[in-house]
Design a protein around this motif. Structure first.
Motif, PDB file in Angstrom:
ATOM      1  N   LEU A   1       1.593  -1.373   0.399  1.00 27.27           N
ATOM      2  CA  LEU A   1       0.109  -0.451  -0.064  1.00 27.27           C
ATOM      3  C   LEU A   1       0.239   1.294   0.061  1.00 27.27           C
ATOM      4  O   LEU A   1       1.782   1.450   0.586  1.00 27.27           O
ATOM      5  N   ALA A   2       1.301   2.030  -0.951  1.00 23.49           N
ATOM      6  CA  ALA A   2       2.031   3.427  -0.886  1.00 23.49           C
ATOM      7  C   ALA A   2       0.715   4.283  -0.793  1.00 23.49           C
ATOM      8  O   ALA A   2      -0.600   4.583  -1.400  1.00 23.49           O
ATOM      9  N   MET A   3       0.769   5.585  -0.383  1.00 25.43           N
ATOM     10  CA  MET A   3       0.208   7.171   0.242  1.00 25.43           C
ATOM     11  C   MET A   3       0.995   7.514   0.287  1.00 25.43           C
ATOM     12  O   MET A   3       2.188   7.153   1.398  1.00 25.43           O
ATOM     13  N   PRO A   4       0.988   9.335   0.251  1.00 21.71           N
ATOM     14  CA  PRO A   4       1.501  10.502   1.177  1.00 21.71           C
ATOM     15  C   PRO A   4       1.366  10.431   2.028  1.00 21.71           C
ATOM     16  O   PRO A   4       0.876   9.215   3.240  1.00 21.71           O
ATOM     17  N   VAL A   5       2.776  11.042   2.601  1.00 18.66           N
ATOM     18  CA  VAL A   5       3.169  10.849   4.735  1.00 18.66           C
ATOM     19  C   VAL A   5       2.297  10.819   5.328  1.00 18.66           C
ATOM     20  O   VAL A   5       1.949  10.629   6.182  1.00 18.66           O
ATOM     21  N   LEU A   6       1.527  12.483   5.446  1.00 18.38           N
ATOM     22  CA  LEU A   6       0.612  12.608   5.887  1.00 18.38           C
ATOM     23  C   LEU A   6      -0.189  12.927   5.754  1.00 18.38           C
ATOM     24  O   LEU A   6      -1.112  12.196   7.015  1.00 18.38           O
ATOM     25  N   TYR A   7      -1.245  12.555   4.838  1.00 15.97           N
ATOM     26  CA  TYR A   7      -1.963  11.929   4.716  1.00 15.97           C
ATOM     27  C   TYR A   7      -2.228  10.291   4.530  1.00 15.97           C
ATOM     28  O   TYR A   7      -2.806  10.133   5.753  1.00 15.97           O
ATOM     29  N   GLY A   8      -1.302   9.787   4.930  1.00 16.83           N
ATOM     30  CA  GLY A   8      -1.244   8.254   4.914  1.00 16.83           C
ATOM     31  C   GLY A   8      -1.316   8.407   6.601  1.00 16.83           C
ATOM     32  O   GLY A   8      -2.384   7.201   7.245  1.00 16.83           O
ATOM     33  N   ALA A   9      -0.135   9.765   7.935  1.00 17.26           N
ATOM     34  CA  ALA A   9      -0.170   9.303   8.548  1.00 17.26           C
ATOM     35  C   ALA A   9      -0.986  10.265  10.084  1.00 17.26           C
ATOM     36  O   ALA A   9      -1.783   8.660  10.339  1.00 17.26           O
ATOM     37  N   ARG A  10      -2.018  10.501   8.794  1.00 11.04           N
ATOM     38  CA  ARG A  10      -2.738  11.050   9.374  1.00 11.04           C
ATOM     39  C   ARG A  10      -4.390  10.665   9.069  1.00 11.04           C
ATOM     40  O   ARG A  10      -5.630  10.838  10.880  1.00 11.04           O
ATOM     41  N   ALA A  11      -4.866   9.833   7.721  1.00  8.66           N
ATOM     42  CA  ALA A  11      -6.221   9.560   7.433  1.00  8.66           C
ATOM     43  C   ALA A  11      -6.267   8.218   7.398  1.00  8.66           C
ATOM     44  O   ALA A  11      -7.147   7.993   7.443  1.00  8.66           O
ATOM     45  N   VAL A  12      -5.345   7.728   6.906  1.00 10.74           N
ATOM     46  CA  VAL A  12      -5.218   6.001   6.306  1.00 10.74           C
ATOM     47  C   VAL A  12      -5.018   4.962   7.853  1.00 10.74           C
ATOM     48  O   VAL A  12      -5.452   3.992   7.771  1.00 10.74           O
TER      49      VAL A  12
ATOM     50  N   GLY B   1       6.671  29.920   9.990  1.00  8.64           N
ATOM     51  CA  GLY B   1       6.867  31.278   9.525  1.00  8.64           C
ATOM     52  C   GLY B   1       7.040  31.776   8.001  1.00  8.64           C
ATOM     53  O   GLY B   1       7.345  32.916   8.095  1.00  8.64           O
ATOM     54  N   LEU B   2       7.354  30.828   7.616  1.00  7.33           N
ATOM     55  CA  LEU B   2       8.295  31.136   6.361  1.00  7.33           C
ATOM     56  C   LEU B   2       7.383  31.412   5.442  1.00  7.33           C
ATOM     57  O   LEU B   2       8.477  31.887   4.295  1.00  7.33           O
ATOM     58  N   GLY B   3       5.876  31.737   4.846  1.00  4.52           N
ATOM     59  CA  GLY B   3       5.212  32.172   4.471  1.00  4.52           C
ATOM     60  C   GLY B   3       3.936  31.836   4.481  1.00  4.52           C
ATOM     61  O   GLY B   3       3.130  30.476   5.210  1.00  4.52           O
ATOM     62  N   ILE B   4       3.059  31.564   3.107  1.00  3.94           N
ATOM     63  CA  ILE B   4       1.445  31.259   3.219  1.00  3.94           C
ATOM     64  C   ILE B   4       1.954  29.811   2.454  1.00  3.94           C
ATOM     65  O   ILE B   4       2.192  29.731   1.420  1.00  3.94           O
ATOM     66  N   ALA B   5       0.726  29.387   2.692  1.00  5.32           N
ATOM     67  CA  ALA B   5       0.570  27.965   2.494  1.00  5.32           C
ATOM     68  C   ALA B   5      -0.646  27.674   2.158  1.00  5.32           C
ATOM     69  O   ALA B   5      -1.553  27.679   2.355  1.00  5.32           O
ATOM     70  N   LEU B   6      -1.246  26.010   0.675  1.00  6.22           N
ATOM     71  CA  LEU B   6      -1.916  25.754   1.284  1.00  6.22           C
ATOM     72  C   LEU B   6      -2.155  24.762   2.049  1.00  6.22           C
ATOM     73  O   LEU B   6      -1.238  23.898   1.985  1.00  6.22           O
ATOM     74  N   ALA B   7      -3.289  24.222   2.372  1.00 13.47           N
ATOM     75  CA  ALA B   7      -2.862  22.848   3.228  1.00 13.47           C
ATOM     76  C   ALA B   7      -3.993  21.855   3.033  1.00 13.47           C
ATOM     77  O   ALA B   7      -5.578  23.298   2.786  1.00 13.47           O
ATOM     78  N   THR B   8      -4.833  21.113   3.511  1.00 12.06           N
ATOM     79  CA  THR B   8      -5.981  20.331   4.131  1.00 12.06           C
ATOM     80  C   THR B   8      -5.998  20.485   5.218  1.00 12.06           C
ATOM     81  O   THR B   8      -5.780  20.261   6.110  1.00 12.06           O
ATOM     82  N   ARG B   9      -7.943  20.416   5.643  1.00 13.57           N
ATOM     83  CA  ARG B   9      -7.932  20.945   7.007  1.00 13.57           C
ATOM     84  C   ARG B   9      -7.316  19.891   7.537  1.00 13.57           C
ATOM     85  O   ARG B   9      -7.299  19.697   8.684  1.00 13.57           O
ATOM     86  N   LEU B  10      -7.545  18.630   7.369  1.00 10.40           N
ATOM     87  CA  LEU B  10      -7.096  17.373   7.623  1.00 10.40           C
ATOM     88  C   LEU B  10      -6.427  17.173   7.985  1.00 10.40           C
ATOM     89  O   LEU B  10      -5.455  16.658   9.366  1.00 10.40           O
ATOM     90  N   MET B  11      -5.168  17.467   6.977  1.00 15.82           N
ATOM     91  CA  MET B  11      -3.615  17.779   7.425  1.00 15.82           C
ATOM     92  C   MET B  11      -2.827  18.494   8.364  1.00 15.82           C
ATOM     93  O   MET B  11      -2.085  18.247   9.054  1.00 15.82           O
ATOM     94  N   ALA B  12      -3.749  20.002   8.765  1.00 15.79           N
ATOM     95  CA  ALA B  12      -3.392  20.821   9.426  1.00 15.79           C
ATOM     96  C   ALA B  12      -3.824  20.714  10.521  1.00 15.79           C
ATOM     97  O   ALA B  12      -3.941  21.760  11.473  1.00 15.79           O
TER      98      ALA B  12
END
Length: 291
Positions: free
Chosen positions: A89-100, A228-239
């Motif tokens: 099973l392959a998955m992105p690091v943060l989504y995998g850790a916090r959701a899957v 504090g290095l800048g503005i980013a996009l994130a998902t509510r689940l991941m952040a």
């Protein structure tokens, strides 16, 4: 037949040997025995590469089909609650850790003879050569693996975030156009776009953002935002944890971003194995539509 398939897919005797826990001479002997029985050459071997002959390409398609049918027959005999073997099973690091991963305990308890090997990376894997049975992928728009089977698992809300320390120093943008005057953090991959699309009052606006930082992983984007290095996009689940703790603040809330789509992708095509179907069903039920 299974040995031949893995050698053909990976293009490597040594890699197939490692994956199947056999010696490289054993792998070579098994393929040679198969070729002798068939009376034809399936693989062209050089010191640097392995490639399929025309006969090998034809045999590969049939072999994969027959192996899948064998697994189906064995599974029908055992019953759905007796899945066994390995799922890669392959998955992105943060989504995998916090959701899957938090959803897997009941699935593994139901199938005690099943082993899951997780490949956690924000890089896009080659599912065939890496021997991946199922990949969880996030993106906005169409998947690029059109030849693979897929199933939508969830939608996740995307938002614009920044640390209070950054906002106190640089100010809070009042609308997307003001992002041009800010440092922005962009992730390589599906979210790695220097154009962010917002919808407000049924009006769609695409804004080119100045990428001060390019980062190849979601945890890196999150860490840079918190620092504090800048503005980013994130998902509510991941952040979510960082938003709740106050380490990050959502900005531009009235301006909606398209949600990220979460897919299960399986290279076996529209008829995956019983164990792949079982874990996909589980993830679809567990993850749901997260907005």
């Amino acid at each position: 037949m299974a040995v031949f398939v893995r050698v053909a897919e990976t293009g490597s005797l040594s890699r197939a040997a490692r994956e199947m826990e056999l010696s490289q001479p054993s792998i070579s002997r098994i393929v040679g025995t198969l070729e002798a029985r068939l009376g034809t050459t399936l693989l062209l071997r050089t010191t640097r590469s392995i490639s399929l002959t025309d006969a090998g390409a034809l045999y590969l398609d049939r072999a994969k089909y027959l192996l899948a049918e064998m697994e189906e027959a064995e599974q029908a005999t055992r019953g759905v609650d007796s899945l066994h073997g390995v799922i890669r099973l392959a998955m992105p690091v943060l989504y995998g850790a916090r959701a899957v991963i938090p959803t897997l305990a009941p699935f593994l308890a139901q199938h005690p003879d099943l082993r899951v090997e997780m490949i956690m990376s924000d890089a896009r894997q080659n599912l065939i050569t890496d021997g991946v049975d199922i990949a969880v992928r996030l993106g906005v728009g169409q998947l690029d693996d059109s030849s693979f089977g897929s199933r939508k698992l969830a939608l996740v809300e995307r938002l614009v975030v920044a640390a209070p320390s950054y906002l106190s120093k640089h100010g809070v943008p009042a609308n997307p156009g003001e992002l041009a005057h800010h440092d922005c953090i962009v992730q390589h991959g599906e979210f790695g776009r220097e154009s962010w699309r917002f919808t407000h009052n049924q009006t769609v606006t695409s804004v080119s953002v100045p990428a001060r930082l390019w980062i190849n992983s979601a945890p890196g984007v999150l860490a840079a935002s918190v620092a504090g290095l800048g503005i980013a996009l994130a998902t509510r689940l991941m952040a979510g944890e960082e938003l709740r703790s106050g380490q990050l603040t959502q900005i531009l809330a009235p301006y909606r971003l398209d949600p990220a789509e979460v897919y299960a992708v399986f290279p076996a095509g529209p008829r995956p194995s019983a164990k792949v179907r079982a874990i996909v069903d589980h993830l679809a039920t567990s993850l749901g539509v997260q907005l």
